[in-house]
Design an enzyme around this catalytic site. Structure first.
Site, short mmCIF file in Angstrom:
data_model
loop_
_atom_site.label_atom_id
_atom_site.label_comp_id
_atom_site.label_asym_id
_atom_site.label_seq_id
_atom_site.Cartn_x
_atom_site.Cartn_y
_atom_site.Cartn_z
N ALA A 45 -19.08 7.42 -37.97
CA ALA A 45 -18.62 6.77 -39.20
C ALA A 45 -19.48 7.23 -40.37
O ALA A 45 -20.60 7.74 -40.19
CB ALA A 45 -18.71 5.25 -39.08
N ASP A 48 -14.11 -3.67 -37.05
CA ASP A 48 -12.81 -3.01 -36.91
C ASP A 48 -11.68 -3.90 -36.44
O ASP A 48 -10.51 -3.51 -36.54
CB ASP A 48 -12.93 -1.83 -35.93
CG ASP A 48 -13.90 -0.77 -36.40
OD1 ASP A 48 -14.16 -0.70 -37.61
OD2 ASP A 48 -14.41 -0.03 -35.54
N SER A 65 -14.45 4.83 -40.52
CA SER A 65 -14.38 5.63 -39.29
C SER A 65 -12.97 6.04 -38.92
O SER A 65 -12.78 6.70 -37.90
CB SER A 65 -15.00 4.84 -38.13
OG SER A 65 -14.27 3.65 -37.89
N GLU A 113 0.91 3.85 1.95
CA GLU A 113 1.44 4.25 3.25
C GLU A 113 2.68 3.43 3.61
O GLU A 113 3.66 3.96 4.16
CB GLU A 113 0.38 4.08 4.34
CG GLU A 113 -0.86 4.94 4.14
CD GLU A 113 -1.98 4.18 3.43
OE1 GLU A 113 -3.13 4.37 3.82
OE2 GLU A 113 -1.68 3.40 2.49
N HIS A 135 0.83 -1.20 0.00
CA HIS A 135 0.00 0.00 0.00
C HIS A 135 0.87 1.26 0.00
O HIS A 135 2.05 1.22 0.36
CB HIS A 135 -0.91 0.00 1.22
CG HIS A 135 -2.04 -0.98 1.12
ND1 HIS A 135 -2.98 -1.12 2.11
CD2 HIS A 135 -2.38 -1.86 0.15
CE1 HIS A 135 -3.87 -2.05 1.76
NE2 HIS A 135 -3.50 -2.52 0.57
N TRP A 162 -9.65 8.20 -39.81
CA TRP A 162 -9.80 8.56 -38.40
C TRP A 162 -10.69 9.79 -38.32
O TRP A 162 -10.52 10.73 -39.10
CB TRP A 162 -8.46 8.86 -37.76
CG TRP A 162 -7.54 7.68 -37.76
CD1 TRP A 162 -6.52 7.42 -38.61
CD2 TRP A 162 -7.56 6.61 -36.81
NE1 TRP A 162 -5.89 6.26 -38.25
CE2 TRP A 162 -6.51 5.74 -37.15
CE3 TRP A 162 -8.36 6.31 -35.71
CZ2 TRP A 162 -6.23 4.58 -36.43
CZ3 TRP A 162 -8.08 5.16 -35.01
CH2 TRP A 162 -7.04 4.31 -35.36
N ARG A 177 -7.11 4.77 -21.69
CA ARG A 177 -7.11 3.31 -21.69
C ARG A 177 -6.19 2.77 -20.60
O ARG A 177 -6.50 1.78 -19.94
CB ARG A 177 -6.63 2.79 -23.05
CG ARG A 177 -7.67 2.78 -24.15
CD ARG A 177 -7.11 2.14 -25.41
NE ARG A 177 -8.09 2.10 -26.48
CZ ARG A 177 -7.87 1.60 -27.69
NH1 ARG A 177 -6.67 1.10 -27.97
NH2 ARG A 177 -8.82 1.61 -28.61
N GLU A 186 -15.86 1.51 -25.20
CA GLU A 186 -15.37 2.27 -26.35
C GLU A 186 -16.26 2.19 -27.58
O GLU A 186 -16.11 3.00 -28.48
CB GLU A 186 -13.96 1.83 -26.71
CG GLU A 186 -12.89 2.45 -25.85
CD GLU A 186 -11.60 2.75 -26.61
OE1 GLU A 186 -11.59 2.58 -27.84
OE2 GLU A 186 -10.61 3.15 -25.98
#
Length: 326
Positions: A163, A201, A169, A52, A50, A171, A185, A252
């Site tokens: 798209a 895709d 789509s 701490e 942790h 870019w 991400r 996404e």
């Protein structure tokens, strides 16, 4: 420096653990003695040690009489993975603890503060609470609502298209916006798309931001059928409650998955990238969410951040919930 400034430093440290600590929270800690930081730490990969414990090891004997700034109440429950932080801090002889957020985990939930007060340590809570809660959102949502914190990412044209009618789509947004999306991400434990997006895709869904390539999240598919090898199958938005080791879920695409999570009211944050283009007829960013009256749409979202990324703009909206929903 003020309490707020030292806490801001602890919050900055906590971001280093985002996407790496689930189911534990990403916590940051700074130990200050005589106006100097003598120990710093953040929750390590996998949730231990942790923050701490890391900061105390660095501070050593200089922790005695110090003030500790930590983004979450120190844990008080025993674990076979390591010692509880509240007793460690008390044994180190600190004089004061400043926390941003109380721990909603029922195994601690105030007990950490009680241990410290019983040792004669001055305890303050609530400093920079809102800022810290944004980093801890996944952990807090899991304990408050029983599911991961959900961010829905949308990259669209000015007129809300993702798209062309043909499906093209790539870019819509520019390189700066895409790079920013990869950083988000890296903050997620899992990233989800619908089957339609997968088939159209074949997305890698990895992190391609320099220095963060090892932080690619687990991949999930929203589908009633089988998921491909290496992907987690999510049968419905409500099924995310069973994801035990996921604090932050990033949705996404595409329009169907976005609509499903919005219709189920399971989106906590909208991450909207908008390119300065007009597509006209094309594929919308979100499908039908079952809205019957415009009045039902108002008052749900608050813009908490807006900035330019190259020629594009990124807006962040948070879902405002009331009463027991918070």
């Amino acid at each position: 420096m003020s309490d707020q400034q030292w806490m801001a430093a602890a919050i900055a440290l906590s971001e280093r653990g985002r996407g790496l600590t689930a189911p534990n929270p990403p916590v940051g800690c700074v130990i200050v003695n005589d106006g100097q930081a003598v120990g710093e730490g953040w929750t390590q990969r996998g949730g231990r040690p942790h923050a701490e414990a890391v900061a105390l090891e660095q501070a050593g004997a200089r922790a005695r009489g110090a003030t500790v700034y930590v983004t979450l109440e120190p844990c008080a429950h025993a674990s076979d993975r390591g010692p509880a932080c509240a007793p460690l801090l008390a044994q180190a002889g600190i004089a004061r603890l400043v926390a941003a957020v109380g721990d909603p985990d029922p195994r601690t939930d105030g007990r950490g503060f009680d241990v410290l007060r019983a040792a004669g340590i001055d305890v303050v809570c609530g400093v920079c609470e809102e800022q810290a809660e944004r980093i801890l959102a996944g952990f807090l949502t899991r304990h408050r609502l029983g599911r991961p914190h959900v961010t829905l990412k949308l990259a669209m044209s000015i007129d809300g298209k993702i798209a062309l009618p043909s499906g093209e789509s790539r870019w819509i947004t520019g390189p700066e916006a895409r790079a920013d999306a990869h950083i988000h991400r890296a903050f997620a434990d899992m990233i989800l798309v619908g089957r339609g997006t997968y088939e159209a895709d074949d997305p890698a869904l990895n992190v391609r931001a320099e220095g963060l390539e090892d932080r690619s999240p687990h991949r999930a598919m929203l589908t009633r059928g089988e998921a491909p090898e290496g992907w987690v199958r999510i049968a419905s938005p409500e099924a995310i409650a069973a994801l035990a080791d996921v604090n932050e879920l990033l949705v996404e695409g595409g329009a169907g998955a976005a609509a499903a999570f919005l219709a189920a009211d399971l989106v906590d944050r909208l991450l909207v990238y908008r390119a300065p283009i007009v597509v006209g007829e094309g594929k919308g960013a979100v499908g039908d969410i079952g809205l019957h009256m415009l009045a039902e749409a108002h008052g749900r979202w608050e813009c908490v951040d807006s900035r330019a990324l190259g020629i594009d703009r990124r807006d962040v909206y948070e879902r405002r919930r009331r009463g027991s929903e918070n």
